[in-house]
Design a protein around this motif. Structure first.
Motif, mmCIF file in Angstrom:
data_model
loop_
_atom_site.group_PDB
_atom_site.id
_atom_site.type_symbol
_atom_site.label_atom_id
_atom_site.label_comp_id
_atom_site.label_asym_id
_atom_site.label_seq_id
_atom_site.Cartn_x
_atom_site.Cartn_y
_atom_site.Cartn_z
ATOM 1 N N SER A 1 46.818 12.348 30.393
ATOM 2 C CA SER A 1 46.070 11.228 30.744
ATOM 3 C C SER A 1 45.648 11.312 32.446
ATOM 4 O O SER A 1 46.569 11.829 32.912
ATOM 5 N N LEU A 2 44.483 10.704 32.765
ATOM 6 C CA LEU A 2 43.857 10.819 34.061
ATOM 7 C C LEU A 2 43.553 9.175 34.391
ATOM 8 O O LEU A 2 43.142 8.721 33.483
ATOM 9 N N ASN A 3 43.903 8.640 35.402
ATOM 10 C CA ASN A 3 43.303 7.161 35.998
ATOM 11 C C ASN A 3 41.911 7.706 36.572
ATOM 12 O O ASN A 3 42.004 8.474 37.615
ATOM 13 N N ILE A 4 40.909 6.897 36.375
ATOM 14 C CA ILE A 4 39.807 7.341 36.709
ATOM 15 C C ILE A 4 38.965 5.908 37.090
ATOM 16 O O ILE A 4 39.321 4.769 36.630
ATOM 17 N N LYS A 5 37.914 5.992 37.949
ATOM 18 C CA LYS A 5 37.413 4.540 38.589
ATOM 19 C C LYS A 5 35.928 5.092 38.621
ATOM 20 O O LYS A 5 35.332 5.683 38.899
ATOM 21 N N PHE B 1 37.873 12.487 23.627
ATOM 22 C CA PHE B 1 38.242 11.849 24.829
ATOM 23 C C PHE B 1 38.267 10.193 24.754
ATOM 24 O O PHE B 1 37.505 9.821 24.085
ATOM 25 N N ASP B 2 39.376 9.878 25.137
ATOM 26 C CA ASP B 2 39.336 7.899 25.005
ATOM 27 C C ASP B 2 39.381 7.577 26.382
ATOM 28 O O ASP B 2 40.367 8.054 27.226
ATOM 29 N N LEU B 3 38.807 6.262 26.662
ATOM 30 C CA LEU B 3 39.162 5.615 27.766
ATOM 31 C C LEU B 3 39.681 4.292 27.490
ATOM 32 O O LEU B 3 39.160 3.484 26.499
ATOM 33 N N ALA B 4 40.873 3.815 28.171
ATOM 34 C CA ALA B 4 41.378 2.704 27.773
ATOM 35 C C ALA B 4 41.348 1.579 29.163
ATOM 36 O O ALA B 4 41.530 2.161 30.278
ATOM 37 N N SER B 5 41.372 0.452 29.003
ATOM 38 C CA SER B 5 41.372 -0.768 29.669
ATOM 39 C C SER B 5 42.273 -1.955 29.066
ATOM 40 O O SER B 5 41.689 -2.338 28.422
ATOM 41 N N VAL C 1 40.323 0.423 23.882
ATOM 42 C CA VAL C 1 40.314 1.818 23.843
ATOM 43 C C VAL C 1 38.730 2.265 23.285
ATOM 44 O O VAL C 1 38.641 1.692 22.178
ATOM 45 N N VAL C 2 38.102 2.774 23.886
ATOM 46 C CA VAL C 2 36.753 3.273 23.536
ATOM 47 C C VAL C 2 36.633 4.985 23.594
ATOM 48 O O VAL C 2 37.307 5.599 24.297
ATOM 49 N N ASP C 3 35.615 5.554 22.926
ATOM 50 C CA ASP C 3 35.341 6.834 22.935
ATOM 51 C C ASP C 3 34.793 7.162 24.272
ATOM 52 O O ASP C 3 33.748 6.576 24.620
ATOM 53 N N ALA C 4 35.229 7.994 25.124
ATOM 54 C CA ALA C 4 34.859 8.230 26.453
ATOM 55 C C ALA C 4 33.401 8.953 26.415
ATOM 56 O O ALA C 4 32.680 9.037 27.439
ATOM 57 N N LYS C 5 32.921 9.379 25.332
ATOM 58 C CA LYS C 5 31.799 10.184 25.394
ATOM 59 C C LYS C 5 30.620 9.081 24.961
ATOM 60 O O LYS C 5 29.501 9.171 24.957
ATOM 61 N N SER C 6 30.929 7.945 24.739
ATOM 62 C CA SER C 6 29.991 6.589 24.457
ATOM 63 C C SER C 6 29.649 5.819 25.657
ATOM 64 O O SER C 6 30.584 5.118 26.132
ATOM 65 N N ILE C 7 28.576 5.816 26.195
ATOM 66 C CA ILE C 7 28.196 4.865 27.326
ATOM 67 C C ILE C 7 28.141 3.532 26.951
ATOM 68 O O ILE C 7 28.758 2.548 27.695
ATOM 69 N N MET C 8 27.860 3.124 25.767
ATOM 70 C CA MET C 8 27.702 1.902 25.195
ATOM 71 C C MET C 8 29.266 1.337 25.211
ATOM 72 O O MET C 8 29.533 0.272 25.574
ATOM 73 N N GLY C 9 30.023 2.146 24.818
ATOM 74 C CA GLY C 9 31.629 2.025 24.530
ATOM 75 C C GLY C 9 32.294 1.542 26.148
ATOM 76 O O GLY C 9 32.962 0.585 26.091
ATOM 77 N N ILE C 10 31.869 2.435 27.002
ATOM 78 C CA ILE C 10 32.321 2.452 28.297
ATOM 79 C C ILE C 10 32.027 1.140 29.032
ATOM 80 O O ILE C 10 32.761 0.485 29.701
ATOM 81 N N SER D 1 31.574 -1.869 27.457
ATOM 82 C CA SER D 1 32.173 -2.709 26.831
ATOM 83 C C SER D 1 33.674 -2.905 27.597
ATOM 84 O O SER D 1 34.137 -4.186 27.546
ATOM 85 N N LEU D 2 33.745 -1.989 28.313
ATOM 86 C CA LEU D 2 35.267 -2.168 29.199
ATOM 87 C C LEU D 2 35.054 -2.826 30.609
ATOM 88 O O LEU D 2 33.592 -3.110 30.959
ATOM 89 N N ASP D 3 35.988 -3.184 31.093
ATOM 90 C CA ASP D 3 35.990 -3.838 32.458
ATOM 91 C C ASP D 3 35.853 -2.635 33.389
ATOM 92 O O ASP D 3 37.081 -2.135 33.815
ATOM 93 N N VAL D 4 34.758 -2.193 33.901
ATOM 94 C CA VAL D 4 34.744 -1.095 34.684
ATOM 95 C C VAL D 4 35.134 -1.410 36.156
ATOM 96 O O VAL D 4 35.029 -0.366 37.126
ATOM 97 N N SER D 5 35.215 -2.487 36.548
ATOM 98 C CA SER D 5 35.692 -2.890 37.852
ATOM 99 C C SER D 5 37.254 -2.523 38.057
ATOM 100 O O SER D 5 37.515 -2.695 39.258
#
Length: 77
Positions: free
Chosen positions: A3-7, A28-32, A36-45, A47-51
């Protein structure tokens, strides 16, 4: 899995991130928090709290170093 922490704190960063991550074949998954969403999905991303800092899970360890290098501008400690 590693895993990596990203902003991703802007729309342009999300677009560039998705374009970059889609050049890799693995999963690849992104978790907040608990989401958890598919990291390749812009719509999924979006839906997360990107702040907040997100956790990127790289399921193929053989690609981890290449992914880490390609996404170095998004990585936070």
């Amino acid at each position: 899995m590693k895993s990596l922490n990203i902003k991703l704190d802007s729309i342009d960063k999300v677009k560039d991130f998705v374009n970059t991550i889609n050049t890799f074949d693995g999963d690849f998954d992104l978790a907040s928090s608990r989401y958890v969403v598919d990291a390749k999905s812009i719509m999924g991303i979006f839906s997360l709290d990107v702040s907040t800092v997100l956790r990127l899970d790289v399921h193929d360890d053989s690609e981890f170093d290449a992914v880490k290098s390609a996404l170095s501008s998004y990585i936070v400690d």
